[in-house]
Enzyme design. Structure first.
Site, short mmCIF file in Angstrom:
data_model
loop_
_atom_site.label_atom_id
_atom_site.label_comp_id
_atom_site.label_asym_id
_atom_site.label_seq_id
_atom_site.Cartn_x
_atom_site.Cartn_y
_atom_site.Cartn_z
CD GLN A 118 -2.25 1.32 2.88
OE1 GLN A 118 -1.68 0.73 3.79
NE2 GLN A 118 -3.29 2.09 3.09
CB SER A 121 2.29 6.84 4.61
OG SER A 121 1.21 6.24 5.24
CD GLU A 236 -4.31 0.50 6.56
OE1 GLU A 236 -4.78 1.57 6.09
OE2 GLU A 236 -3.10 0.30 6.72
CD GLU A 367 -3.01 10.02 19.14
OE1 GLU A 367 -2.74 9.35 18.13
OE2 GLU A 367 -2.45 9.82 20.24
C1 FAD Z 1 4.33 -0.60 11.29
C2 FAD Z 1 3.75 0.38 10.33
C3 FAD Z 1 3.38 -0.03 9.06
C4 FAD Z 1 2.88 0.88 8.13
N1 FAD Z 1 2.57 0.43 6.87
C5 FAD Z 1 2.13 1.32 5.94
C6 FAD Z 1 1.90 0.89 4.60
O1 FAD Z 1 2.08 -0.26 4.25
N2 FAD Z 1 1.51 1.82 3.69
C7 FAD Z 1 1.29 3.11 4.01
O2 FAD Z 1 0.90 3.89 3.15
N3 FAD Z 1 1.50 3.56 5.29
C8 FAD Z 1 1.92 2.69 6.25
N4 FAD Z 1 2.17 3.12 7.54
C9 FAD Z 1 2.04 4.55 7.85
C10 FAD Z 1 0.88 4.91 8.74
O3 FAD Z 1 -0.33 4.85 8.05
C11 FAD Z 1 1.19 6.34 9.25
O4 FAD Z 1 2.33 6.24 10.08
C12 FAD Z 1 0.03 6.91 10.04
O5 FAD Z 1 -1.06 7.17 9.21
C13 FAD Z 1 0.44 8.21 10.78
O6 FAD Z 1 1.05 9.12 9.93
P1 FAD Z 1 2.45 9.79 10.31
O7 FAD Z 1 3.38 8.69 10.73
O8 FAD Z 1 2.86 10.64 9.17
O9 FAD Z 1 2.16 10.67 11.58
P2 FAD Z 1 1.52 12.14 11.61
O10 FAD Z 1 0.31 12.18 10.73
O11 FAD Z 1 2.58 13.12 11.34
O12 FAD Z 1 1.04 12.24 13.11
C14 FAD Z 1 1.91 12.62 14.19
C15 FAD Z 1 1.09 12.68 15.47
O13 FAD Z 1 0.05 13.68 15.35
C16 FAD Z 1 -1.22 13.12 15.62
N5 FAD Z 1 -2.23 13.73 14.75
C17 FAD Z 1 -2.11 13.96 13.42
N6 FAD Z 1 -3.25 14.54 12.95
C18 FAD Z 1 -4.10 14.65 14.00
C19 FAD Z 1 -5.43 15.17 14.16
N7 FAD Z 1 -6.10 15.68 13.13
N8 FAD Z 1 -6.00 15.12 15.40
C20 FAD Z 1 -5.30 14.62 16.47
N9 FAD Z 1 -4.03 14.12 16.38
C21 FAD Z 1 -3.45 14.14 15.17
C22 FAD Z 1 -1.07 11.64 15.31
O14 FAD Z 1 -2.01 10.86 16.01
C23 FAD Z 1 0.36 11.36 15.78
O15 FAD Z 1 0.39 11.13 17.16
C24 FAD Z 1 2.68 2.23 8.50
C25 FAD Z 1 3.03 2.66 9.79
C26 FAD Z 1 3.56 1.75 10.69
C27 FAD Z 1 3.93 2.25 12.06
#
Ligand code: FAD
Length: 398
Positions: A118, A121, A236, A367
């Site tokens: 997928q 991100s 998902e 969150e």
């Molecule tokens: C083990 C693992 C596997 C993954 N596999 C995939 C994959 O296969 N494909 C893929 O596309 N992605 C994948 N991901 C990515 C995952 O979907 C993202 O890490 C997740 O959506 C969070 O995005 P970010 O890491 O950019 O954090 P951010 O969006 O930058 O968030 C940072 C912090 O801010 C908080 N936050 C952000 N917006 C808000 C809001 N509106 N209200 C309150 N709090 C908020 C979040 O909860 C978090 O604590 C994976 C992640 C992990 C850990």
């Protein structure tokens, strides 16, 4: 099978197909791919999918019967081999794909001959994935893609990737996206490992440099990528949090096992264990109810309940296990970098504890799940969204 040949109930139909599958393809004597191919042809891959696409057009709750009987007979499991394909790719293809795409993708996906990943991100777009910046520009019958994705689970094994890219930067962020199925072996796709807290590199960063995707590999209409993505995202959440394991099994079963093995009599710890056990059972029953309500197999925002509850409980259960283990909980086999063959696997409680930390991030953070539940299930006022109606190109980004 003609409609007239169908037995009186869907349950009978599923059981008859299972009887035939298990008789004609003894799971212990048949290789996994052949067995899974026969399971697909029998309509037992995703029973709620239409006939001809690995399903029988019956209620998704009957999938449990299929999975339990095949597991009991020692048969293979497609989900463990191709979790992102089987849990998220297939429902997206069957919902939005053309006839040609369904015929091309679904069977090798189910047999795990072709692994899926997928590509949503990006370094600057995770929770707010609709703000993503990877660009796809049309060039005749092809699209040329440039950009970077991150945290891409199993990209190192994948044949196909579900890619969302920006095709119109002048539209507001949700409206300028298009969804593609990208060949991960195409020229210009580069996959680099990212190491996790467990030491393993189960996920990756993926770079696209002038990658050409035929228009025939677009899923859904140009500009309709957000709607197609929602099918992937809703599935998902159910795929991560909605599994219905037998009572007392899974992480809580591990906790009970170690409690018994340690022979601890501490009533406060026992109280904690009982609270965790009751929560695990409530989650399990809630998932059973949700799966029975999902008459057509398309999960809605309520899938976020399962995802949120699973993530938070899993972390607490493994913390509890490590507490019970005492100093032994700090011992860890090796931090050597491994490229695992599947996602979310753990061969020790210590590794399960570390891996569980990701549960409240992957597939949408806790969150964000709370925001979805608040807004779309409880009908509370929405989060502040200042960029929703602005053209994407006019929104400042770092
Ligand atoms: C083990 C693992 C596997 C993954 N596999 C995939 C994959 O296969 N494909 C893929 O596309 N992605 C994948 N991901 C990515 C995952 O979907 C993202 O890490 C997740 O959506 C969070 O995005 P970010 O890491 O950019 O954090 P951010 O969006 O930058 O968030 C940072 C912090 O801010 C908080 N936050 C952000 N917006 C808000 C809001 N509106 N209200 C309150 N709090 C908020 C979040 O909860 C978090 O604590 C994976 C992640 C992990 C850990």
């Amino acid at each position: 099978m003609a409609v007239l040949d169908r037995p009186a109930t869907d349950e009978q139909l599923v059981n008859e197909r299972l009887d035939a599958l298990l008789t004609e393809h003894d799971p212990k004597a048949t290789d996994a791919r052949t067995f899974l191919g026969a399971q697909f042809d029998a309509g037992l891959a995703w029973v709620h999918f239409p006939e001809g696409y690995g399903g029988l057009g019956v209620s998704p709750k009957l999938q449990r019967t299929v999975n339990e009987r095949i597991a009991a007979a020692g048969g293979p499991n497609s989900y463990w081999r191709n979790p992102i394909g089987a849990g998220m790719g297939a429902p997206t293809v069957v919902t939005h794909g053309t006839e040609e795409q369904k015929q091309r993708y679904l069977k090798p996906l189910f047999t795990a001959e072709e692994i899926w990943c997928q590509l949503f991100s990006e370094p600057g777009a995770g929770s707010d994935v609709a703000s993503l910046a990877t660009r796809a520009v049309r060039d005749g019958d092809e699209w040329v893609v440039n950009g970077q994705k991150v945290w891409t689970t199993l990209a190192h094994l994948s044949r196909w990737g579900m890619l969302v890219a920006r095709t119109d930067p002048e539209q507001p962020k949700h409206r300028g996206l298009t969804y593609f199925v990208v060949d991960m072996q195409a020229r210009g796709v580069e996959v680099r490992p990212l190491r996790q807290i467990t030491g393993e590199a189960e996920f990756n960063e993926v770079y696209f440099t002038d990658v050409r995707i035929p228009d025939a590999e677009r899923l859904g209409d140009v500009g309709d990528g957000w709607r197609v993505s929602l099918t992937t995202l809703m599935n998902e959440r159910v795929s991560i949090g909605g599994a219905i394991a037998p009572k007392g099994s899974g992480p809580i079963g591990e906790a009970v096992k170690i409690w018994k093995a340690k022979g601890l009599g501490d009533p406060a710890l026992k109280d904690e264990l009982m609270k965790l056990w009751a929560e695990a059972e409530v989650n399990r029953l809630t998932n059973i109810r949700a799966s029975q309500l999902r008459a057509v197999g398309t999960p809605g925002p309520e899938g976020s309940t399962a995802k949120l509850a699973f993530a938070e409980l899993n972390k607490r259960v493994y913390e509890f296990c490590l507490n019970l283990m005492g100093p032994e909980g700090m011992l860890y086999g090796s931090y050597e970098m491994i490229r695992p063959e599947t996602a979310m696997g753990a061969d020790s409680l210590q590794k399960a504890f570390l891996r569980a930390r990701a549960n409240s991030i992957e597939g949408g953070t806790s969150e964000v799940m709370r925001n979805i539940l608040g807004e779309r299930v409880l009908g509370l006022p929405g989060d502040v969204r200042v960029d929703k109606e602005l053209p994407w190109s006019k929104v400042p980004r770092s």
